[in-house]
Enzyme design. Structure first.
Site, PDB file in Angstrom:
ATOM      1  N   LYS A 179       0.833  -1.273   0.077  1.00 47.03           N
ATOM      2  CA  LYS A 179      -0.073   0.040  -0.029  1.00 47.03           C
ATOM      3  C   LYS A 179       0.819   1.195  -0.068  1.00 47.03           C
ATOM      4  O   LYS A 179       1.994   1.391   0.538  1.00 47.03           O
ATOM      5  CB  LYS A 179      -0.976  -0.122   1.334  1.00 47.03           C
ATOM      6  CG  LYS A 179      -1.589   1.391   1.343  1.00 47.03           C
ATOM      7  CD  LYS A 179      -2.487   1.357   2.709  1.00 47.03           C
ATOM      8  CE  LYS A 179      -3.179   2.677   2.813  1.00 47.03           C
ATOM      9  NZ  LYS A 179      -4.074   2.732   4.129  1.00 47.03           N
ATOM     10  N   GLU A 224      -8.942  11.481  12.572  1.00 49.29           N
ATOM     11  CA  GLU A 224      -8.099  10.541  13.031  1.00 49.29           C
ATOM     12  C   GLU A 224      -7.425  10.807  14.053  1.00 49.29           C
ATOM     13  O   GLU A 224      -6.284  11.811  13.874  1.00 49.29           O
ATOM     14  CB  GLU A 224      -7.165  10.161  11.579  1.00 49.29           C
ATOM     15  CG  GLU A 224      -6.168   9.000  11.866  1.00 49.29           C
ATOM     16  CD  GLU A 224      -6.205   7.910  10.795  1.00 49.29           C
ATOM     17  OE1 GLU A 224      -5.584   6.991  10.744  1.00 49.29           O
ATOM     18  OE2 GLU A 224      -6.523   8.427   9.714  1.00 49.29           O
ATOM     19  N   GLU A 267      -7.230  -2.357   3.125  1.00 50.33           N
ATOM     20  CA  GLU A 267      -6.507  -1.370   3.146  1.00 50.33           C
ATOM     21  C   GLU A 267      -6.636  -0.779   4.685  1.00 50.33           C
ATOM     22  O   GLU A 267      -5.537  -0.496   5.474  1.00 50.33           O
ATOM     23  CB  GLU A 267      -6.979  -0.173   2.335  1.00 50.33           C
ATOM     24  CG  GLU A 267      -6.412   1.074   2.645  1.00 50.33           C
ATOM     25  CD  GLU A 267      -7.036   2.229   1.968  1.00 50.33           C
ATOM     26  OE1 GLU A 267      -6.803   3.498   2.253  1.00 50.33           O
ATOM     27  OE2 GLU A 267      -7.788   1.981   0.961  1.00 50.33           O
ATOM     28  N   GLU A 410     -12.159  10.511  -4.577  1.00 50.26           N
ATOM     29  CA  GLU A 410     -11.955  10.646  -3.412  1.00 50.26           C
ATOM     30  C   GLU A 410     -11.280  11.600  -2.819  1.00 50.26           C
ATOM     31  O   GLU A 410     -11.465  12.473  -1.792  1.00 50.26           O
ATOM     32  CB  GLU A 410     -11.181   9.316  -2.788  1.00 50.26           C
ATOM     33  CG  GLU A 410     -11.020   9.145  -1.359  1.00 50.26           C
ATOM     34  CD  GLU A 410     -10.674   7.874  -0.802  1.00 50.26           C
ATOM     35  OE1 GLU A 410      -9.716   7.874   0.141  1.00 50.26           O
ATOM     36  OE2 GLU A 410     -10.868   6.798  -1.614  1.00 50.26           O
TER      37      GLU A 410
END
Length: 424
Positions: A179, A224, A267, A410
């Site tokens: 990733k 986050e 992910e 996105e």
């Protein structure tokens, strides 16, 4: 080489006074027109202004040097803390570079901090400031609308960025890594100076479940939580895997599709595993749910996992402060990729821009070692050369099967969070 700069060193020898408040203020309404710092979620948190001390640091030992600086500074203060809760007493706000070894991290000790937690509020002053006078002076009025906004591509235009994503997918398919998180920037210029207070207020109103932050011109609303430390209790909220919002039944379908998506769940698992792997050596217990939940925001949804743990009491890792813990877990797979080294190298090769403090840790630490750090996402960096200009950032995780057009969409959805605050 490490470069460090401290300003206003004489002010930090003064008394630091924390006084409980009878009336509970609206934190963001207190901010002045310049020099504001913020860490607010659902009306609670910390705001501040003025500058009692400042550190700018770059180099391979940046976080260690910052921790030493804060320990020395806070130990030398004459503190009168009548609140004695996390965030009272001396507090330093921090905005850390995505790569602290090459970027500049900024640490600011405000002259005034106002806090609010669990129905209580307090004001902390450093130096020659009377706590009784702090809230008596109303901040300057928020200026009139900024007028027309003009946007320009940053390092890469959309087509070039999609090509970059396709290249990253090919490298993942070739087995180089699992990733990589690729970001893009967008430049905005207004007719009048941008006002941080207005942006923060609008972001907080639209994204109450995010932490609305501001440190040294970098501001935003991050969903986050990288790491919270309260005593020896540690917690983190990992986000990876994103879907847009829809209308009516379509919104529920999009939510169900996100939970069922093999790509997004893979992910997300990489992001959780990277945090747990980094934090585990410091903990006696560490808990991460097997299944992610959903975090629903105004513009997008994320797969979310809340991780909790207890820090060891003995040994070198038991003595680790919050900045050492932050350095251990950052960058997670949520903002860099995995394996970390390969992902960071690919970001440097493909992204075409200097992230600066974007996607770096941002938050605060008090003199007890308690504090909270998020990741500087959904953010804008106000220009220090042109007060009517800013740089916006957005990124997304690229894994096997990622579609460049979907990833571009996105980033556009993530840009929209700050764009709406600018355009209101």
């Amino acid at each position: 080489m490490t470069v460090a700069a401290v300003t206003t060193p004489d002010a930090v020898t003064a008394v630091v006074t924390t006084t409980p408040l009878v009336e509970i203020p609206t934190l963001l309404d207190l901010l002045p027109g310049a020099g504001a710092v913020s860490w607010v979620r659902r009306g609670e948190g910390l705001v501040g202004w003025g500058e009692a001390a400042r550190l700018e640091v770059t180099g391979p030992r940046a976080l260690a040097e910052a921790a030493e600086w804060w320990a020395t500074l806070s130990a030398g203060l004459d503190v009168d803390d009548r609140a004695e809760v996390p965030g009272s007493g001396p507090v330093v706000f921090a905005s850390i570079a995505f790569d602290p070894a090459v970027g500049t991290s900024v640490f600011v000790v405000p002259q005034v901090v106002v806090g609010r937690r669990d129905g209580a509020a307090w004001v902390t002053t450093t130096g020659d400031v009377d706590p009784a006078d702090v809230l008596a002076t109303a901040p300057a009025p928020i200026p009139s609308p900024v007028g027309r906004l003009r946007y320009a591509d940053g390092a890469l235009d959309p087509a070039s960025w999609c090509t970059t994503v396709a290249t990253a997918v090919a490298r993942i398919d070739a087995g180089e890594l699992a990733k990589v998180v690729l970001a893009r920037d967008l430049l905005v210029t207004a007719d009048a100076p941008l006002d941080a207070r207005a942006l923060l207020a609008r972001l907080a109103a639209r994204f109450p479940d995010c932490w609305t932050f501001a440190v040294d011109g970098l501001l935003g609303a991050t969903p986050e939580l990288l790491l919270r430390r309260t005593g020896r209790e540690l917690s983190s909220r990992v986000l990876a895997g994103t879907a847009p919002r829809g209308a009516g039944a379509d919104d529920e379908r999009l939510a169900a599709d996100l939970l069922a998506s093999a790509k997004d769940r893979a992910e997300h698992a990489l992001a959780v595993e990277s945090l747990v792997r980094a934090l585990e050596p410091y903990c006696t217990t560490l808990t991460a749910p097997e299944e992610p939940g959903l975090l629903t925001l105004a513009n997008v949804r994320h797969l979310a996992t809340d991780v909790t743990g207890v820090q060891r009491r003995t040994g070198a890792r038991g003595r680790a402060g919050l900045l050492e813990l932050v350095g251990a877990v950052h960058p997670t797979a949520a903002v860099c990729g995995t394996p970390t080294g390969a992902a960071a190298a690919l970001i440097g090769e493909l992204e075409g821009m200097d992230r600066g403090r974007y996607a770096g840790p941002v938050g605060w630490i008090d003199a007890r070692g308690d504090g909270e750090f998020g990741l500087a996402l959904r953010c804008a960096e106000l220009s220090d050369r042109d007060p009517a200009s800013a740089r916006l950032f957005a990124g997304c995780g690229i894994v096997a099967g990622s579609d460049p057009a979907a990833e571009l969409a996105e980033t556009q959805a993530k840009f929209a969070a700050v764009q709406a605050a600018l355009e209101s």
